[in-house]
Design a protein around this motif. Structure first.
Motif, PDB file in Angstrom:
ATOM      1  N   ALA A   2      33.984  41.370  91.762  1.00 26.81           N
ATOM      2  CA  ALA A   2      34.936  42.448  91.481  1.00 26.81           C
ATOM      3  C   ALA A   2      36.357  41.918  91.332  1.00 26.81           C
ATOM      4  O   ALA A   2      37.212  42.574  90.721  1.00 26.81           O
ATOM      5  CB  ALA A   2      34.889  43.484  92.598  1.00 26.81           C
ATOM      6  N   GLU A   3      36.618  40.714  91.862  1.00 29.58           N
ATOM      7  CA  GLU A   3      37.948  40.119  91.754  1.00 29.58           C
ATOM      8  C   GLU A   3      38.157  39.400  90.421  1.00 29.58           C
ATOM      9  O   GLU A   3      39.295  39.073  90.079  1.00 29.58           O
ATOM     10  CB  GLU A   3      38.162  39.127  92.902  1.00 29.58           C
ATOM     11  CG  GLU A   3      38.127  39.754  94.279  1.00 29.58           C
ATOM     12  CD  GLU A   3      38.194  38.705  95.374  1.00 29.58           C
ATOM     13  OE1 GLU A   3      39.314  38.261  95.704  1.00 29.58           O
ATOM     14  OE2 GLU A   3      37.123  38.328  95.899  1.00 29.58           O
ATOM     15  N   THR A   4      37.090  39.112  89.705  1.00 28.23           N
ATOM     16  CA  THR A   4      37.216  38.351  88.463  1.00 28.23           C
ATOM     17  C   THR A   4      37.573  39.260  87.285  1.00 28.23           C
ATOM     18  O   THR A   4      37.573  40.483  87.399  1.00 28.23           O
ATOM     19  CB  THR A   4      35.914  37.606  88.137  1.00 28.23           C
ATOM     20  OG1 THR A   4      34.874  38.564  87.856  1.00 28.23           O
ATOM     21  CG2 THR A   4      35.481  36.711  89.293  1.00 28.23           C
ATOM     22  N   THR A   5      37.861  38.633  86.162  1.00 33.88           N
ATOM     23  CA  THR A   5      38.111  39.356  84.916  1.00 33.88           C
ATOM     24  C   THR A   5      36.873  39.242  84.035  1.00 33.88           C
ATOM     25  O   THR A   5      36.561  38.153  83.549  1.00 33.88           O
ATOM     26  CB  THR A   5      39.318  38.768  84.170  1.00 33.88           C
ATOM     27  OG1 THR A   5      40.479  38.838  85.014  1.00 33.88           O
ATOM     28  CG2 THR A   5      39.588  39.538  82.879  1.00 33.88           C
ATOM     29  N   PRO A   6      36.117  40.313  83.830  1.00 32.74           N
ATOM     30  CA  PRO A   6      34.912  40.240  82.986  1.00 32.74           C
ATOM     31  C   PRO A   6      35.295  39.956  81.527  1.00 32.74           C
ATOM     32  O   PRO A   6      36.164  40.630  80.977  1.00 32.74           O
ATOM     33  CB  PRO A   6      34.286  41.629  83.135  1.00 32.74           C
ATOM     34  CG  PRO A   6      34.911  42.216  84.365  1.00 32.74           C
ATOM     35  CD  PRO A   6      36.291  41.650  84.418  1.00 32.74           C
ATOM     36  N   ILE A   7      34.635  38.987  80.918  1.00 27.43           N
ATOM     37  CA  ILE A   7      34.920  38.631  79.531  1.00 27.43           C
ATOM     38  C   ILE A   7      33.778  39.049  78.603  1.00 27.43           C
ATOM     39  O   ILE A   7      34.003  39.725  77.606  1.00 27.43           O
ATOM     40  CB  ILE A   7      35.176  37.111  79.388  1.00 27.43           C
ATOM     41  CG1 ILE A   7      36.367  36.688  80.267  1.00 27.43           C
ATOM     42  CG2 ILE A   7      35.429  36.737  77.929  1.00 27.43           C
ATOM     43  CD1 ILE A   7      37.677  37.396  79.944  1.00 27.43           C
TER      44      ILE A   7
ATOM     45  N   LEU B  67      27.983  42.360  75.595  1.00 28.33           N
ATOM     46  CA  LEU B  67      28.872  43.427  76.041  1.00 28.33           C
ATOM     47  C   LEU B  67      30.250  42.801  76.248  1.00 28.33           C
ATOM     48  O   LEU B  67      30.381  41.862  77.051  1.00 28.33           O
ATOM     49  CB  LEU B  67      28.404  44.042  77.360  1.00 28.33           C
ATOM     50  CG  LEU B  67      27.218  44.997  77.350  1.00 28.33           C
ATOM     51  CD1 LEU B  67      26.887  45.416  78.782  1.00 28.33           C
ATOM     52  CD2 LEU B  67      27.508  46.220  76.495  1.00 28.33           C
ATOM     53  N   PRO B  68      31.278  43.260  75.560  1.00 27.32           N
ATOM     54  CA  PRO B  68      32.606  42.663  75.703  1.00 27.32           C
ATOM     55  C   PRO B  68      33.432  43.288  76.828  1.00 27.32           C
ATOM     56  O   PRO B  68      33.268  44.462  77.166  1.00 27.32           O
ATOM     57  CB  PRO B  68      33.256  42.964  74.349  1.00 27.32           C
ATOM     58  CG  PRO B  68      32.645  44.271  73.939  1.00 27.32           C
ATOM     59  CD  PRO B  68      31.232  44.247  74.475  1.00 27.32           C
ATOM     60  N   GLY B  69      34.294  42.469  77.428  1.00 22.84           N
ATOM     61  CA  GLY B  69      35.359  42.922  78.296  1.00 22.84           C
ATOM     62  C   GLY B  69      35.032  44.028  79.273  1.00 22.84           C
ATOM     63  O   GLY B  69      34.223  43.879  80.194  1.00 22.84           O
ATOM     64  N   ASP B  70      35.700  45.168  79.094  1.00 21.08           N
ATOM     65  CA  ASP B  70      35.578  46.273  80.043  1.00 21.08           C
ATOM     66  C   ASP B  70      34.164  46.857  80.092  1.00 21.08           C
ATOM     67  O   ASP B  70      33.725  47.345  81.142  1.00 21.08           O
ATOM     68  CB  ASP B  70      36.583  47.370  79.694  1.00 21.08           C
ATOM     69  CG  ASP B  70      38.024  46.922  79.922  1.00 21.08           C
ATOM     70  OD1 ASP B  70      38.232  45.937  80.650  1.00 21.08           O
ATOM     71  OD2 ASP B  70      38.945  47.561  79.359  1.00 21.08           O
ATOM     72  N   ARG B  71      33.451  46.830  78.978  1.00 18.57           N
ATOM     73  CA  ARG B  71      32.064  47.310  78.987  1.00 18.57           C
ATOM     74  C   ARG B  71      31.196  46.414  79.858  1.00 18.57           C
ATOM     75  O   ARG B  71      30.321  46.887  80.596  1.00 18.57           O
ATOM     76  CB  ARG B  71      31.511  47.378  77.566  1.00 18.57           C
ATOM     77  CG  ARG B  71      32.108  48.488  76.714  1.00 18.57           C
ATOM     78  CD  ARG B  71      31.645  48.398  75.287  1.00 18.57           C
ATOM     79  NE  ARG B  71      30.191  48.504  75.174  1.00 18.57           N
ATOM     80  CZ  ARG B  71      29.502  48.164  74.090  1.00 18.57           C
ATOM     81  NH1 ARG B  71      30.129  47.667  73.031  1.00 18.57           N
ATOM     82  NH2 ARG B  71      28.183  48.302  74.061  1.00 18.57           N
ATOM     83  N   PHE B  72      31.453  45.107  79.811  1.00 15.41           N
ATOM     84  CA  PHE B  72      30.744  44.186  80.694  1.00 15.41           C
ATOM     85  C   PHE B  72      31.147  44.447  82.140  1.00 15.41           C
ATOM     86  O   PHE B  72      30.318  44.388  83.051  1.00 15.41           O
ATOM     87  CB  PHE B  72      31.050  42.743  80.290  1.00 15.41           C
ATOM     88  CG  PHE B  72      30.440  41.696  81.194  1.00 15.41           C
ATOM     89  CD1 PHE B  72      29.154  41.823  81.681  1.00 15.41           C
ATOM     90  CD2 PHE B  72      31.171  40.569  81.551  1.00 15.41           C
ATOM     91  CE1 PHE B  72      28.594  40.861  82.518  1.00 15.41           C
ATOM     92  CE2 PHE B  72      30.625  39.605  82.378  1.00 15.41           C
ATOM     93  CZ  PHE B  72      29.342  39.743  82.865  1.00 15.41           C
ATOM     94  N   GLY B  73      32.428  44.777  82.372  1.00 13.82           N
ATOM     95  CA  GLY B  73      32.887  45.077  83.715  1.00 13.82           C
ATOM     96  C   GLY B  73      32.156  46.259  84.317  1.00 13.82           C
ATOM     97  O   GLY B  73      31.778  46.242  85.496  1.00 13.82           O
ATOM     98  N   ALA B  74      31.940  47.306  83.521  1.00 19.03           N
ATOM     99  CA  ALA B  74      31.214  48.480  84.007  1.00 19.03           C
ATOM    100  C   ALA B  74      29.763  48.125  84.318  1.00 19.03           C
ATOM    101  O   ALA B  74      29.195  48.562  85.339  1.00 19.03           O
ATOM    102  CB  ALA B  74      31.278  49.592  82.965  1.00 19.03           C
ATOM    103  N   PHE B  75      29.152  47.314  83.456  1.00 22.73           N
ATOM    104  CA  PHE B  75      27.776  46.864  83.698  1.00 22.73           C
ATOM    105  C   PHE B  75      27.705  46.032  84.975  1.00 22.73           C
ATOM    106  O   PHE B  75      26.785  46.184  85.788  1.00 22.73           O
ATOM    107  CB  PHE B  75      27.280  46.048  82.505  1.00 22.73           C
ATOM    108  CG  PHE B  75      25.987  45.327  82.747  1.00 22.73           C
ATOM    109  CD1 PHE B  75      24.775  45.988  82.664  1.00 22.73           C
ATOM    110  CD2 PHE B  75      25.987  43.972  83.071  1.00 22.73           C
ATOM    111  CE1 PHE B  75      23.573  45.319  82.907  1.00 22.73           C
ATOM    112  CE2 PHE B  75      24.794  43.297  83.307  1.00 22.73           C
ATOM    113  CZ  PHE B  75      23.588  43.973  83.223  1.00 22.73           C
TER     114      PHE B  75
END
Length: 321
Positions: free
Chosen positions: A110-115, A294-302
């Protein structure tokens, strides 16, 4: 004429001259951390992605380096500690999600930046070519008769895909997962040696990691965990073999926390270009990986949903509180 040339040299570069265009100049100095040993799934994914990005002109040369330990959480800790560094990314996947729990990691995803989420692939149940088990039914019969005497190896720590898959298999055939003799290895390279050397009765890992040994006949695939048979692999699914289970692994890329919007956007764009490149399409085909981009924020939600799912499975199996 000389004055015109001099004037042109003094003009600032056009937008995109150093940050876009797919000509190899848009992203330089990128480093890719692999949180397990050479030969494992994260390693193969990272080196394949780096080569495809370089060959396709998406980036300049990429340095890929390994920092194994604690099921990937040593590398995760390093990544989290590199806050603001938009020249570092980490290859990761479902295994790291579970390792955060099983290793009580102070650093979290949760601390990382999903790419980007990049791939999905089936796990495979494999034995050495001289194994007495010719099919999954024979293996399951022996496993149920003596769970502790039929050790299973996986290339991930508890909570990772190579661990979750056999635990869910055990539950599916009526075994208490707590009785399973699971031997964890730091990546597919170590696991392969143990399967071939007879240190474990069978192994569970991603198809891409063992594709060469399967093709050569050194390993025999008893089943694939996905819902459909894998192209080029002469083995049934778990469901076809009488085990009501479907399971797939995935892998992706995260970056350190604290990136500015421009740095994050540049990294997401680079992996978006990778996904669209013919070089990556060929890499997916060669490794038997499924495109699961899945890019960026969509990967973050996943990633957030996977974290909740894995935590629930581990609690259900009695492997965490």
């Amino acid at each position: 004429m000389v004055a015109v040339v001099a004037a042109l040299l003094l003009l600032p570069p056009a937008v995109g001259a150093f940050t876009g265009g797919g000509d190899g100049t848009q992203l330089r100095g990128l480093r890719m951390l692999v949180p397990n040993a050479p030969g494992g799934g994260y390693d193969v994914t990272a080196r394949s992605a780096a080569k495809s990005m370089e060959d396709g002109g998406v980036t300049g040369p990429i340095e890929v380096f390994n920092l194994p330990g604690a099921g990937g959480t040593v590398g995760l800790g390093r990544t989290v500690n590199e806050a603001g560094n938009d020249k570092l990314v980490m290859s990761m996947g479902l295994g790291v999600v579970g390792s955060v729990y099983s290793n009580d990691s102070p650093a979290t995803l949760a601390e990382t930046t999903p790419i980007a989420r990049l791939t999905e692939e089936t796990e495979i149940v494999v034995v050495a070519k001289d194994s007495p088990y010719r099919n999954l039914a024979q293996l399951v019969a022996a496993w149920k008769a003596d769970p502790g005497g039929v050790p299973v190896g996986g290339g991930s720590s508890p909570g990772g895909p190579d661990h979750l898959a056999p635990m869910l298999m055990a539950k599916g055939v009526g075994l208490d997962p707590k009785t399973v003799n699971y031997v964890a290895y730091d990546g597919g390279g170590e696991l392969l040696a143990s399967v071939l050397g007879g240190k474990v009765a069978f192994g569970v890992s991603g198809l891409g990691e063992f594709a060469d040994q399967v093709e050569s006949g050194d390993l025999r695939v008893l089943a694939v965990t996905a819902g459909e048979r894998a192209p080029g692999v002469d083995a049934p699914t778990l469901r076809e073999s009488g085990v009501d289970l479907e399971f797939a692994n995935w892998r992706g890329i995260v970056a350190p926390p604290g990136l500015d919007e421009a740095g994050k956007a540049e990294l997401v764009r680079a992996f978006d270009e990778l996904r669209s490149s013919p070089e990556w399409a060929e890499t997916l085909k060669l490794n038997g990986w499924q495109d699961a981009y899945l890019p960026g924020d969509r990967f973050g939600a996943f990633l957030a949903s996977e974290n909740d799912r894995v935590a629930g499975v581990l609690r259900e199996l009695g492997l965490t509180s």
